[in-house]
Design an enzyme around this catalytic site. Structure first.
Site, PDB file in Angstrom:
ATOM      1  N   LYS A  78      51.728  33.138 -15.638  1.00  0.00           N
ATOM      2  CA  LYS A  78      51.083  33.800 -14.496  1.00  0.00           C
ATOM      3  C   LYS A  78      49.630  34.083 -14.841  1.00  0.00           C
ATOM      4  O   LYS A  78      49.326  34.521 -15.963  1.00  0.00           O
ATOM      5  CB  LYS A  78      51.834  35.101 -14.191  1.00  0.00           C
ATOM      6  CG  LYS A  78      51.365  35.820 -12.935  1.00  0.00           C
ATOM      7  CD  LYS A  78      52.227  37.052 -12.661  1.00  0.00           C
ATOM      8  CE  LYS A  78      51.838  37.786 -11.400  1.00  0.00           C
ATOM      9  NZ  LYS A  78      52.680  38.976 -11.143  1.00  0.00           N
ATOM     10  N   SER A 153      54.762  39.178  -6.599  1.00  0.00           N
ATOM     11  CA  SER A 153      53.499  38.490  -6.734  1.00  0.00           C
ATOM     12  C   SER A 153      53.548  37.307  -7.715  1.00  0.00           C
ATOM     13  O   SER A 153      52.645  36.489  -7.725  1.00  0.00           O
ATOM     14  CB  SER A 153      52.434  39.470  -7.214  1.00  0.00           C
ATOM     15  OG  SER A 153      52.738  39.927  -8.531  1.00  0.00           O
ATOM     16  N   SER A 177      57.731  42.184  -8.775  1.00  0.00           N
ATOM     17  CA  SER A 177      57.068  40.879  -8.726  1.00  0.00           C
ATOM     18  C   SER A 177      57.678  39.771  -9.574  1.00  0.00           C
ATOM     19  O   SER A 177      57.268  38.616  -9.441  1.00  0.00           O
ATOM     20  CB  SER A 177      55.603  41.036  -9.110  1.00  0.00           C
ATOM     21  OG  SER A 177      54.903  41.513  -8.010  1.00  0.00           O
TER      22      SER A 177
HETATM   23  N1  GLN Z   1      55.070  44.123  -4.021  1.00  0.00           N
HETATM   24  C1  GLN Z   1      54.634  45.196  -4.847  1.00  0.00           C
HETATM   25  C2  GLN Z   1      53.169  45.458  -4.600  1.00  0.00           C
HETATM   26  O1  GLN Z   1      52.622  44.832  -3.754  1.00  0.00           O
HETATM   27  C3  GLN Z   1      54.895  44.903  -6.288  1.00  0.00           C
HETATM   28  C4  GLN Z   1      53.941  43.968  -6.893  1.00  0.00           C
HETATM   29  C5  GLN Z   1      54.212  43.725  -8.356  1.00  0.00           C
HETATM   30  O2  GLN Z   1      55.310  43.963  -8.841  1.00  0.00           O
HETATM   31  N2  GLN Z   1      53.187  43.286  -9.054  1.00  0.00           N
HETATM   32  O3  GLN Z   1      52.551  46.260  -5.211  1.00  0.00           O
END
Ligand code: GLN
Length: 486
Positions: A78, A153, A177
């Protein structure tokens, strides 16, 4: 069988028997990326030349008998994990050309274990999002349905594993994410206990919630990759000096002494798709039939998790992202000669709308006069959520639930409605707030053929029981064997 389809474990065995070489395996993955990634858009950077050079070295090591867990195996990363010499963009315009001068601890561990890095993969900008649509650089598509989101994400990580564009990947999970995209793409993902994996070199989003973890084709590979990246690191003061167990060895034990908790609050939300709830229910039945005992548990503060997270995470983000000011590194608006104007315009041009929204919310919630009402209150409720889990885990070893309320939605469907997007996180956020490990394993498909995931949550530092439970389930259910048609 095509080499790019191999799991980490299968590749390890064929490499060790010298039935294939790492060069052949890596070539096969790189060709697959060239072929298929036009459709998916998982990779932001493909590191072809260095990957082939690493593969050549790995083949030498293998013939010398110097074999580690990942020697010769292609992995994607990532794009918020610092990779020395390769750009690390966080999918943001503000870091589009940023090349770190050091490796994250997890990268050092991967290299030490012999992994081949094939490239850096897409994500929501600074990991803020649940669909990868917030990437400032490109769209990533779900390999199972190209008009749908891969989840976020870590959407690039999950899509790259699902589409056979790598053997395994590293993602990060601040509020779901890793688990969400794993669920949407039909692969396995694990958010380890907070402190299990070093965050040194992980670009910070919300430091009290972030963890790096594996995304893989099956549970065995998840165990292998997790073991490789785990462990105390003096460069991360929040990493914990706990022994790292042999996760793979734990898999084969049965489920006879395992008690599963089913939290009713996770099956009540209005937006929960009946197909998701059915798939999860049948997975619970299978796990029960394998010898586990199922009981009801309660996590009464679940309904506050979204509100708590969406105060705490933006607060920490607003502070962490203050460093992108156009002065030290990243994008700078060179037209402006007034310092404050330069800050303002570099940040306005460099950050996308979701990141700006979070910075504004976080700055507001931390400001004098509002701190007590928002940040302090959210921290207090966070403690109640932690206590909910402590209590529930007095009577069970693993908690089972859905990962997301619905299967992958269409690209663009929720983009105008940040609140709807935030609600997709209702099942995953609590684990980060409590710091406990959580994973997602495939547990079925919707009538439209979209993957559905089962979430497993465990006690701090008991990743083993999650792997063991999901492995036993996976052997019977077999959903991980289905691949998208690309
Ligand atoms: N969807 C969550 C957010 O938008 C979690 C994102 C993540 O785990 N990086 O913050």
């Amino acid at each position: 069988m095509n080499l790019y389809e191999l799991t980490i474990k299968e590749a390890r065995s064929l490499l060790d028997k010298k039935e294939i070489s790492s060069k052949e395996l890596t070539r096969s993955i790189l060709d697959r990326i060239a072929d298929v990634d036009k459709k998916i858009g998982a990779y932001l950077t493909v590191t072809e030349e260095s990957a082939m050079a690493q593969a050549e070295l790995a083949d030498k090591e293998i013939s010398n008998g110097n074999i580690s867990s990942l020697t010769g195996i292609p992995i994607s990363i990532k794009d918020l994990i610092c990779t020395k010499g390769f750009r690390t963009t966080c999918a943001s315009k503000i870091l589009e050309d940023f090349v770190p001068v050091y490796d994250a601890t997890v990268m050092k561990k991967l290299y030490k274990a012999g992994a081949i890095i094939v490239g850096k993969v897409n994500m929501d900008e600074f990991a803020m999002g649940s669909s990868t649509e917030n990437s400032g650089l490109q769209i990533t598509r779900n390999p199972w349905a190209l008009d749908r989101i891969p989840g976020g994400s870590s959407g690039g990580s999950a899509a790259s594993v699902s589409a056979d564009l790598c053997a395994g990947s590293l993602g990060s999970d601040t509020g779901g994410s890793i688990r969400q995209p794993a669920s949407h793409c039909g692969v396995v993902g694990m958010k380890p206990t907070y402190g299990r994996v070093s965050r040194f070199g992980l670009v910070a989003f919300a430091s009290s919630l972030d963890q790096i973890g594996p995304i893989t084709k099956n549970v065995t590979d998840c165990a292998i990759l997790l073991k490789t990246i785990s462990g105390y690191d003096r460069n991360d003061s929040t990493s914990v000096p706990e022994d790292v167990p042999d996760y793979e060895a734990a898999l084969e034990q049965g489920l006879d002494n395992v008690t599963i908790g089913i939290p009713k609050e996770y099956f009540e939300p209005e937006g929960l798709d009946p197909e998701v709830s059915e798939a999860v229910q049948s997975a619970i039945n299978v796990i029960e039939s394998l010898g586990a005992k199922c009981i009801d548990v309660s996590l009464p503060h679940t309904e506050f998790a979204v509100a708590v997270y969406y105060v705490i995470a933006p607060c920490e983000a607003s502070s962490n992202l203050a460093r992108y000011d156009g002065v030290k590194y990243g994008f700078r608006d060179k037209e402006k000669d007034d310092l404050i104007e330069m800050y303002r315009s570099s940040r306005a041009a460099g950050f996308g709308p979701e990141v700006q929204r979070r910075i504004i919310i976080g700055t507001y919630a931390l400001s004098a006069g509002y701190y007590d009402a928002y940040y302090r209150k959210a921290s207090q409720v966070r403690t109640l959520i932690v206590d909910d889990f402590k209590k529930a885990f007095e009577s069970c070893d693993v908690i089972l639930s859905p990962v997301t309320p619905t299967p992958a939605f269409k690209i663009g469907e929720n983009i105008e409605d940040p609140l709807a997007m935030y609600l997709a996180d209702v099942f995953t956020l609590s684990a980060n707030l409590a710091g406990i490990p959580g994973m997602s394993v495939p547990c079925g498909f919707s009538s439209k053929g979209l993957p559905i995931g089962l979430q497993l949550l465990g006690k701090h530092f008991n990743e083993s029981i999650l792997l063991r439970t999901s492995y036993n389930y996976e052997q019977v259910a077999g959903f991980h064997k289905k691949r998208p048609n690309l």
